[in-house]
Design an enzyme around this catalytic site. Structure first.
Site, PDB file in Angstrom:
ATOM      1  N   TYR B 126       0.998  -1.533   0.097  1.00  0.00           N
ATOM      2  CA  TYR B 126      -0.237  -0.124   0.161  1.00  0.00           C
ATOM      3  C   TYR B 126       0.893   1.442   0.300  1.00  0.00           C
ATOM      4  O   TYR B 126       0.138   1.784  -0.401  1.00  0.00           O
ATOM      5  CB  TYR B 126      -0.942  -0.289   0.935  1.00  0.00           C
ATOM      6  CG  TYR B 126      -1.991  -0.804   0.612  1.00  0.00           C
ATOM      7  CD1 TYR B 126      -2.092  -2.248   1.907  1.00  0.00           C
ATOM      8  CD2 TYR B 126      -2.954  -1.153  -0.904  1.00  0.00           C
ATOM      9  CE1 TYR B 126      -3.165  -2.665   1.625  1.00  0.00           C
ATOM     10  CE2 TYR B 126      -4.012  -2.331  -0.430  1.00  0.00           C
ATOM     11  CZ  TYR B 126      -3.944  -3.186   0.266  1.00  0.00           C
ATOM     12  OH  TYR B 126      -4.747  -4.074  -0.203  1.00  0.00           O
ATOM     13  N   SER B 190     -10.851  -2.949  -2.141  1.00  0.00           N
ATOM     14  CA  SER B 190     -11.295  -3.942  -1.352  1.00  0.00           C
ATOM     15  C   SER B 190     -12.475  -3.436   0.147  1.00  0.00           C
ATOM     16  O   SER B 190     -13.199  -2.202   0.412  1.00  0.00           O
ATOM     17  CB  SER B 190      -9.884  -4.923  -0.540  1.00  0.00           C
ATOM     18  OG  SER B 190     -10.973  -5.828   0.458  1.00  0.00           O
ATOM     19  N   PHE B 237      -8.228 -17.223  -6.439  1.00  0.00           N
ATOM     20  CA  PHE B 237      -8.095 -16.592  -5.466  1.00  0.00           C
ATOM     21  C   PHE B 237      -8.811 -16.658  -3.927  1.00  0.00           C
ATOM     22  O   PHE B 237      -8.289 -16.773  -3.015  1.00  0.00           O
ATOM     23  CB  PHE B 237      -6.644 -15.379  -4.816  1.00  0.00           C
ATOM     24  CG  PHE B 237      -5.986 -15.591  -6.417  1.00  0.00           C
ATOM     25  CD1 PHE B 237      -5.942 -14.952  -7.341  1.00  0.00           C
ATOM     26  CD2 PHE B 237      -4.725 -16.101  -6.325  1.00  0.00           C
ATOM     27  CE1 PHE B 237      -4.510 -14.804  -8.698  1.00  0.00           C
ATOM     28  CE2 PHE B 237      -3.521 -16.472  -7.567  1.00  0.00           C
ATOM     29  CZ  PHE B 237      -3.933 -15.295  -8.646  1.00  0.00           C
ATOM     30  N   GLY B 319      -6.142  -7.725  -6.424  1.00  0.00           N
ATOM     31  CA  GLY B 319      -5.188  -7.499  -6.761  1.00  0.00           C
ATOM     32  C   GLY B 319      -4.342  -6.489  -7.578  1.00  0.00           C
ATOM     33  O   GLY B 319      -3.194  -6.694  -7.796  1.00  0.00           O
TER      34      GLY B 319
END
Lengths: 541, 344
Positions: B126, B190, B237, B319
């Site tokens: 991040y 997210s 995932f 991601g």
């Protein structure tokens, strides 16, 4: 409340990171890439994986997943009992988990069990149709961020006076570096004036006061520093003890080192701990008790404590030793103590320690190695000398705890800036601890460090803190390899913190070492080492 | 040619570069170790495994950062990222909070992802992403280290986001010169996207202007099992089981996934009709199993007459925006840049 990054604010003309002295090293990323072909993108995410090993790591991840899916018992074991080490080295992390599993998965890596239908599926995606994604925009400077650039706390900058005070401190330090002492003096006067308008009980006012004092000392007393560090051994021990009680840094150091020593001594019956700075022996009762409780019974424990000679005919080392011996007796640990009195660590010779070749040796250095970094052109480098004889003892483990700061830069302004950040953070953390009688004395302890960093030079300046990255280079160059501190040590350190301290302290894992800091600025770093067993070491030039 | 089983497991590896696969699989496996069946979370191991980076007041690629304690009571930290300009190569310690010098400077308040339980503002992935946003948008980015589940359930994350918003809005040094106001955007991926939505709501109610919301694969859900959830469960995932676990960890005990935190336009949600909600840029990954909820969110905004742009990235997995090694990444970054600059 503001936390700042220290790095090279305000003065480094080369723009280098604070870890280097005069020239900027090539970005860690680039060095690694040319030497070891590390994947640049994963590096930016904090993981070191060689591009040539990506495929292998991927296969291992698949195997691990299969094992975890097929055996919930394995999953829960990995989750709770397994000790994890050095997560940045992804390949070894995955391998260590795989080797922990009770039943290594027997599926060859070409086949994967479909978890839903339990049918074998041919998985050859890696060898055939791998998508070709052009790796554009390869950013090679991620690692620069983690090159030793740390956070600090500078309290409450909302006040104009606070900001002005910091400005003036920097200006004054700059004058001192330039040798313009008359301007520096008038800065000092202005700052004294400003101090009256700022709250000096806490926050920026308090730490600024100490820095103003240290600057005054430097300007008016010269860089011999007077009696900054010349307190009697008794005084030093007292202040140390209060610092130990008032905040968790030393407790963390002792606790983490003891855990590593305990693990290193596993299975050994004759063990010898060499403590580079005994003080009141605060670290050792816990280790003695842990050894008493270890499965299979305690070893024979010898402790050699190094400390300054007592001036008044008392043998304070021996007194501490007797107290520890009593404790050991009470828990049925065979124990022997020896005191080695030396004013300086570099005066200790290995024969004084009387190490028996059959013993397993642990060398324990809590904030002592940095004192050896002063260089005197007339002598051999003390740090090299000491590291060399440590290595010759072939210790099972060497535990090293050091301040995580760059207070040994040659440029005064750089050092001053770094110290201002570091000690502001430390004072801030102290304020958050419960008010005790200890706190005032603990502050004096810290104040003495500040004075030494700022107002002393040459052999008088002993507080020559260097950051973990530099210690790694130095110790590796001297023939030591790291022993990684794992998730169990991490967890216990974290839990210890919640027991003892205010919220805001944080333990972090850093490439196999643990750091304790305040609000994400690491302030103290603990690491463990072992001598590399081959012949010669390369001493730094 | 593919039997359905082959498609299940091989597809995943076909659509992402090898290093992305390694990264996200690593997260997946590590996270599996951290979520306990009883709903508790192995926080110590999580913090040990998380790769973090320190702030750096030394500019790297034109961006420097420093940490600020916004709220002592909750230990709420934020990491501030700022661009350097050519005129100020060397920084003085007291100049980290120097006033922004341009007519208009966007300030992006960023909420990192992690399904409410994982990661921190100083997580390496991040930190990297925020630095990119600074360069991309010529913005100041404030990354909020909000309290996480399961130790801190709803509404803690939203409360922290709100505290950060108020703090940002009240910093004189973040005001654009043009109108002496702070030009605020909310962004997150997210769970961070979910937080951005709810903080925006609070902002509107309190009269603080938010110029835009950027939601990257925002985390929404509901009681119903949607088609995408059933079709994509375990394929790329993410599993429904882990999604359920995270909602159970975040939502108040006893609440189901139609709680308005999870399902803002669901049976317990509220209509945003007539409310001056900020314009939204919503990015949905075509291989994300919760996309039906994300698309429903977009629909909910549209139905309420709100301005929203949907970026549907067909072949993207969760991601994808973490590593700049795919085309979706660059497309989305361009759009974000346009979204933020259109107000200048």
């Amino acid at each position: 409340m503001v936390l700042y990054d220290s790095a090279t604010l305000g003065g480094s003309c080369s723009g280098s990171s604070s870890s280097s002295s005069s020239s900027k090293p090539p970005p860690l990323q680039q060095r690694q890439q040319t030497q070891q072909d590390i994947d640049g993108f994963l590096a930016g995410a904090g993981y070191r994986v060689r591009s040539s090993e990506l495929r292998k790591v991927a296969q291992r991840l698949e195997r691990l997943e299969t094992a975890m899916v097929n055996s919930p018992a394995d999953l829960s074991q990995l989750a709770s009992d397994t000790i994890h080490y050095n997560p940045s080295d992804l390949a070894s992390w995955v391998d260590s988990l795989l080797s922990e599993l009770t039943q290594p998965p027997t599926c060859p890596s070409e086949f994967i069990m479909d978890p839903v239908s339990n049918q074998t599926v041919v998985s050859d995606a890696w060898t055939t149709a791998e998508p070709h994604m052009p790796q554009v925009h390869q950013n090679i400077s991620y690692e620069q961020q983690s090159l030793n650039n740390q956070l600090t706390v500078v309290p409450a900058m909302e006040e104009d006076s606070g900001i002005r005070l910091v400005h003036m401190l920097m200006t004054c330090a700059e004058c001192v570096q330039r040798g313009d002492f008359s301007l520096a003096t008038s800065c000092l006067e202005d700052m004294q004036g400003l101090l009256t308008r700022v709250n000096t009980v806490c926050g920026i006012g308090k730490v600024a006061g100490h820095f103003i004092d240290a600057l005054s000392r430097r300007i008016f007393q010269g860089i011999g520093g007077g009696s900054v560090n010349g307190g009697s051994a008794y005084e030093n021990e007292l202040l140390y003890h209060h610092f130990y009680e008032a905040c968790p840094y030393l407790k963390f150091a002792h606790f983490t080192a003891n855990q590593a020593i305990l693990e290193a001594f596993d299975g050994h019956d004759c063990v010898h701990v060499v403590d580079f700075n005994l003080m009141h022996g605060l670290q050792w009762p816990a280790l003695i008790q842990a050894l008493a409780l270890r499965p299979g019974g305690p070893p024979l424990l010898r402790l050699t404590g190094i400390g300054p000679p007592s001036p008044d005919g008392r043998d304070s080392l021996r007194e501490i030793g007797l107290r520890l011996a009593e404790l050991a007796r009470s828990v049925n640990v065979r124990f022997a103590f020896r005191g080695v009195a030396a004013s300086r660590l570099e005066d200790v010779k290995p024969w004084m320690l009387q190490v028996n070749p059959k013993e397993s040796v642990a060398v324990n250095s809590i904030m002592q190695l940095h004192r050896l970094l002063g260089s005197d052109p007339n002598r051999n480098s003390p740090i090299e000398t000491v590291l060399s004889w440590i290595r010759s003892l072939n210790p099972k483990i060497m535990t090293v705890v050091e301040q995580e700061a760059n207070h040994n830069q040659p440029g005064f302004l750089d050092r001053f800036t770094e110290a201002l950040h570091y000690y502001s953070t430390m004072f801030d953390s102290l304020e958050a601890c419960t008010v005790q009688p200890n706190k005032a004395l603990a502050e004096i302890y810290i104040q003495r460090e500040i004075a030494n960093v700022v107002s002393c030079e040459g052999s008088a300046r002993v507080e020559r803190h260097e950051p973990l990255s530099k210690w790694r280079t130095r110790l590796s160059g001297a023939g030591f390899r790291p022993l990684h501190l794992g998730s169990n040590a991490y967890k216990q350190a974290s839990m210890l913190l919640t027991l003892f301290s205010a919220e805001g302290y944080s333990v972090e894992e850093n490439d196999g070492c643990l750091t304790l800091g305040w609000h994400s600025r690491p302030l103290i770093a603990a690491s463990a080492w072992q001598a590399v067993s081959d012949g010669t070491a390369d001493f730094p030039a | 040619m593919a039997r359905s089983n082959e498609v299940n497991l091989n597809e995943c590896k076909m659509v992402v570069p090898l290093n992305t696969w390694v990264l996200i699989s690593n997260f997946k496996l590590a996270y599996n170790l951290l979520r306990r069946p009883d709903g508790t979370f192995n926080r110590h191991l999580a913090e040990f495994l998380d790769r973090k980076v320190p702030a750096n007041a030394n500019p790297v690629d034109g961006v420097f950062s420093f940490d600020v304690l916004i709220d002592r009571g909750t230990s709420l930290l934020s990491r501030i990222y700022r661009p350097t300009t050519a005129e100020e190569p060397q920084l003085n310690i007291a100049e980290l909070e120097k006033p922004v010098m341009a007519a208009v400077v966007p300030v992006i308040i960023f909420f990192h992802g992690g399904s409410f339980a994982h990661s921190s503002a100083n997580s390496a992935i991040y930190d990297t992403l925020c630095r990119r946003l600074v360069s991309l948008c010529k913005a100041v980015v404030v990354s909020v280290n909000y309290r996480r589940a399961p130790e801190n359930r709803y509404p803690c994350a939203y409360d922290d986001g709100w505290t950060a918003l108020k703090w940002v809005n009240s910093r004189p040094w973040l005001q654009s010169q043009k109108d002496s106001k702070v030009h605020i955007y909310l962004a997150g991926d997210s769970s961070g996207g979910n937080i951005a939505h709810h903080v925006a709501l609070r902002a509107i109610e309190s009269g603080i202007d938010v110029l835009g919301n950027i939601l990257l694969n925002p985390m929404f859900g509901g009681q119903e099992r949607t088609e995408s959830e059933k079709r994509l469960d375990g394929k790329y995932f993410v599993t429904l089981r882990d999604r359920d676990w995270y909602w159970r960890a975040y939502l108040p005990e006893g609440e189901d996934r139609d709680h308005l935190a999870c399902n803002p336009f669901g049976p317990n949600g509220r209509s945003l009709e007539g409310i001056k909600f900020p314009k939204s840029l919503v990015v949905v990954a075509g291989l994300d199993l919760i996309q039906d909820w994300q698309l429903a969110y977009v629909e909910g905004l549209k139905k309420a007459g709100q301005e929203v742009k949907l970026l549907y990235m067909e072949q993207a997995t969760i991601g994808f925006y973490l590593l700049p090694n795919n085309n979706h990444f660059h497309t989305v970054m361009d759009e974000i840049s346009k979204f933020v600059s259109s107000d200048c």
